[in-house]
Design an enzyme around this catalytic site. Sequence first.
Site, PDB file in Angstrom:
ATOM      1  N   ASN A   7       0.880  -1.165   0.000  1.00 20.38           N
ATOM      2  CA  ASN A   7       0.000   0.000   0.000  1.00 20.38           C
ATOM      3  C   ASN A   7       0.920   1.217   0.000  1.00 20.38           C
ATOM      4  OD1 ASN A   7      -1.740   2.071   0.505  1.00 20.38           O
ATOM      5  ND2 ASN A   7      -2.638   1.174   2.352  1.00 20.38           N
ATOM      6  N   ARG A  92      -2.538  -2.066  -3.480  1.00 20.52           N
ATOM      7  CA  ARG A  92      -3.737  -1.249  -3.279  1.00 20.52           C
ATOM      8  C   ARG A  92      -3.661  -0.064  -4.237  1.00 20.52           C
ATOM      9  NH1 ARG A  92      -4.961   3.151   1.271  1.00 20.52           N
ATOM     10  NH2 ARG A  92      -7.157   3.464   0.762  1.00 20.52           N
ATOM     11  N   HIS A 181     -12.784   2.898   0.329  1.00 21.81           N
ATOM     12  CA  HIS A 181     -12.801   1.822   1.343  1.00 21.81           C
ATOM     13  C   HIS A 181     -13.515   0.579   0.821  1.00 21.81           C
ATOM     14  CE1 HIS A 181     -12.703   5.176   4.648  1.00 21.81           C
ATOM     15  NE2 HIS A 181     -11.480   4.692   4.463  1.00 21.81           N
ATOM     16  N   HIS A 209     -17.347   1.989   8.319  1.00 18.52           N
ATOM     17  CA  HIS A 209     -15.884   1.932   8.421  1.00 18.52           C
ATOM     18  C   HIS A 209     -15.447   3.241   9.076  1.00 18.52           C
ATOM     19  CE1 HIS A 209     -11.735   0.962   6.770  1.00 18.52           C
ATOM     20  NE2 HIS A 209     -11.626   2.232   7.127  1.00 18.52           N
ATOM     21  N   ARG A 242     -11.126  15.557   8.156  1.00 19.89           N
ATOM     22  CA  ARG A 242     -11.967  15.969   7.006  1.00 19.89           C
ATOM     23  C   ARG A 242     -13.367  16.353   7.469  1.00 19.89           C
ATOM     24  NH1 ARG A 242     -10.829  10.633   3.696  1.00 19.89           N
ATOM     25  NH2 ARG A 242      -8.648  10.554   4.286  1.00 19.89           N
ATOM     26  N   ASP A 284      -7.637  12.561  16.766  1.00 15.10           N
ATOM     27  CA  ASP A 284      -7.699  11.197  17.289  1.00 15.10           C
ATOM     28  C   ASP A 284      -8.897  11.065  18.218  1.00 15.10           C
ATOM     29  OD1 ASP A 284      -7.145   8.881  19.064  1.00 15.10           O
ATOM     30  OD2 ASP A 284      -5.269   8.816  17.924  1.00 15.10           O
ATOM     31  N   ARG A 286      -9.655   9.060  20.485  1.00 14.93           N
ATOM     32  CA  ARG A 286      -9.414   8.774  21.896  1.00 14.93           C
ATOM     33  C   ARG A 286      -9.227  10.050  22.713  1.00 14.93           C
ATOM     34  NH1 ARG A 286      -5.194   4.229  20.139  1.00 14.93           N
ATOM     35  NH2 ARG A 286      -4.998   5.830  18.550  1.00 14.93           N
ATOM     36  N   GLY A 332     -10.429   1.469  13.107  1.00 16.17           N
ATOM     37  CA  GLY A 332      -9.949   1.838  14.448  1.00 16.17           C
ATOM     38  C   GLY A 332     -11.046   2.199  15.446  1.00 16.17           C
ATOM     39  N   GLY A 334     -14.537   1.977  14.895  1.00 20.23           N
ATOM     40  CA  GLY A 334     -15.636   1.006  14.848  1.00 20.23           C
ATOM     41  C   GLY A 334     -15.315  -0.288  15.578  1.00 20.23           C
ATOM     42  N   GLU A 385      -7.937  -5.398   5.189  1.00 16.30           N
ATOM     43  CA  GLU A 385      -7.804  -5.057   3.765  1.00 16.30           C
ATOM     44  C   GLU A 385      -6.651  -5.809   3.115  1.00 16.30           C
ATOM     45  OE1 GLU A 385      -8.268  -0.986   5.267  1.00 16.30           O
ATOM     46  OE2 GLU A 385      -9.097  -0.500   3.307  1.00 16.30           O
TER      47      GLU A 385
HETATM   48  P1  ADP Z   1      -6.784   4.924   9.292  1.00 20.68           P
HETATM   49  O1  ADP Z   1      -6.424   3.512   8.867  1.00 20.68           O
HETATM   50  O2  ADP Z   1      -7.903   5.539   8.518  1.00 20.68           O
HETATM   51  O3  ADP Z   1      -5.623   5.837   9.488  1.00 20.68           O
HETATM   52  P2  ADP Z   1      -7.612   3.619  11.763  1.00 20.68           P
HETATM   53  O4  ADP Z   1      -8.564   2.605  11.235  1.00 20.68           O
HETATM   54  O5  ADP Z   1      -6.311   3.165  12.308  1.00 20.68           O
HETATM   55  O6  ADP Z   1      -7.417   4.815  10.760  1.00 20.68           O
HETATM   56  O7  ADP Z   1      -8.402   4.399  12.940  1.00 20.68           O
HETATM   57  C1  ADP Z   1      -7.838   5.469  13.627  1.00 20.68           C
HETATM   58  C2  ADP Z   1      -8.861   5.967  14.638  1.00 20.68           C
HETATM   59  O8  ADP Z   1      -9.222   4.883  15.500  1.00 20.68           O
HETATM   60  C3  ADP Z   1      -8.362   7.091  15.529  1.00 20.68           C
HETATM   61  O9  ADP Z   1      -9.364   8.091  15.644  1.00 20.68           O
HETATM   62  C4  ADP Z   1      -8.178   6.408  16.862  1.00 20.68           C
HETATM   63  O10 ADP Z   1      -8.424   7.268  17.915  1.00 20.68           O
HETATM   64  C5  ADP Z   1      -9.242   5.346  16.818  1.00 20.68           C
HETATM   65  N1  ADP Z   1      -8.918   4.253  17.761  1.00 20.68           N
HETATM   66  C6  ADP Z   1      -7.888   3.375  17.698  1.00 20.68           C
HETATM   67  N2  ADP Z   1      -7.890   2.558  18.775  1.00 20.68           N
HETATM   68  C7  ADP Z   1      -8.946   2.928  19.549  1.00 20.68           C
HETATM   69  C8  ADP Z   1      -9.490   2.502  20.791  1.00 20.68           C
HETATM   70  N3  ADP Z   1      -8.965   1.484  21.465  1.00 20.68           N
HETATM   71  N4  ADP Z   1     -10.593   3.129  21.237  1.00 20.68           N
HETATM   72  C9  ADP Z   1     -11.129   4.146  20.565  1.00 20.68           C
HETATM   73  N5  ADP Z   1     -10.675   4.612  19.397  1.00 20.68           N
HETATM   74  C10 ADP Z   1      -9.595   4.023  18.889  1.00 20.68           C
END
Ligand code: ADP
Length: 399
Positions: A7, A92, A181, A209, A242, A284, A286, A332, A334, A385
């Site tokens: 990727n 990808r 996605h 997603h 975004r 983020d 979190r 992440g 979901g 993926e």
């Molecule tokens: P991408 O692949 O689009 O960069 P990810 O699928 O890795 O993104 O998702 C990143 C998001 O998931 C971030 O907003 C992060 O805070 C959230 N995330 C990751 N782990 C956790 C967790 N344990 N609890 C809540 N949110 C989380």
Amino acid sequence: MNVLVINCGSSSLKYQVIDSETEEVLAKGLCERIGIDGRLVYQNKKNGGEKEVSEVAMPTHKQAIQLVLDAIVNPKTGVLKDLSEIGAVGHRVVHGGEKFASSTILNEEVLKAVEECNDLAPLHNPANLIGIRACQELMPNVPMVGVFDTAFHQTMPEKAYLYGIDYDYYEKYKIRRYGFHGTSHSYVSKRAAEMLGKPYDQVKTIVCHLGNGASVCAVENGKSVDTSMGLTPLEGLIMGTRSGNIDPGAMEYLAKKENLNLEQVVQILNKKSGLEGLSHISSDLRDVRSAAEEGKPEGIRALEAFCYHIAKYIGAYTAAMNGVDVICFTAGIGENAGGIRSKICNYLGYLGLKMDEEANKVEGEERIISAADSKVTVMCIPTNEELAIARETVALVTK
Ligand code: ADP
């Protein structure tokens, strides 16, 4: 067969080596800061090895991929004896326009067609192509497959993919909804049908997603019939940075007020909006969630808007499919944020949806998280993926 999954972005590159028979990940990692200085992360998953990080110059993508190949066959920490053990490479590719409704073996003609889609994804497609060309130079005899983020959505009906603009713009410039996605939406909706023990072509699924980028997809009887991202990945949900949907008129208004040009406004919508823009805390989830839990209004407003928009899409896609059997959460947020899943599903009581709050504590595992008497099944399904790309790759090269 061992498949190398690549990727490739403009300055970074993620990779995995997957044994397609056992579907085991043998090695994975990434190259970062390509063309700047260079950082290689490599992990031998076969022997449960730790992540190895090395600062090493990688002026070009070709040099980055060479370093990855060296790591894979390194006599001490590698997972293969020789590069001839790589049977195929799966790449990808972000945008396949209307040309690609499925994955395809990469040859010169296909690469030209991918290049013609560059205008539609100027940040992604050129980088994907650079990665493909570099792999071809380093492994000239290994078959390569392109797996497109947009392909799964090519089944959308015209009424779902057309925007309400002059049809000439669609005909001349192919301005329409494409969606992204797709590999994830396809993988997760298939898994959901398998977990339910129902034929894929007889289930109505909505996949959420939710990662840094986020999109919702309506999958009716195994086909994508609508999705929230559009011509570009900017449309739809509120994401990490975004904006998702806004009134296009707001762009001109903001440009005038802040004395910006169109590119600057689009840059703001892509990079300085979403959770980050709304919360002024972080992109983020979190961090935003922690702030909300502490009662900070800036965290609460971002979180509430994020969940509300997702619930609205689920309502819209239930209407689009005249019903829904399964709602899946992935990526992440979901996969890991039970509280967010609950908050979204709290809007959906009118569907007869009931959560199993104990089951919903799950993080990063496949699980049904709705109650036994819920009219709609809700699932947490980690996306994969890379595995989906490896499967597509093997299917095409062994055809
Ligand atoms: P991408 O692949 O689009 O960069 P990810 O699928 O890795 O993104 O998702 C990143 C998001 O998931 C971030 O907003 C992060 O805070 C959230 N995330 C990751 N782990 C956790 C967790 N344990 N609890 C809540 N949110 C989380």
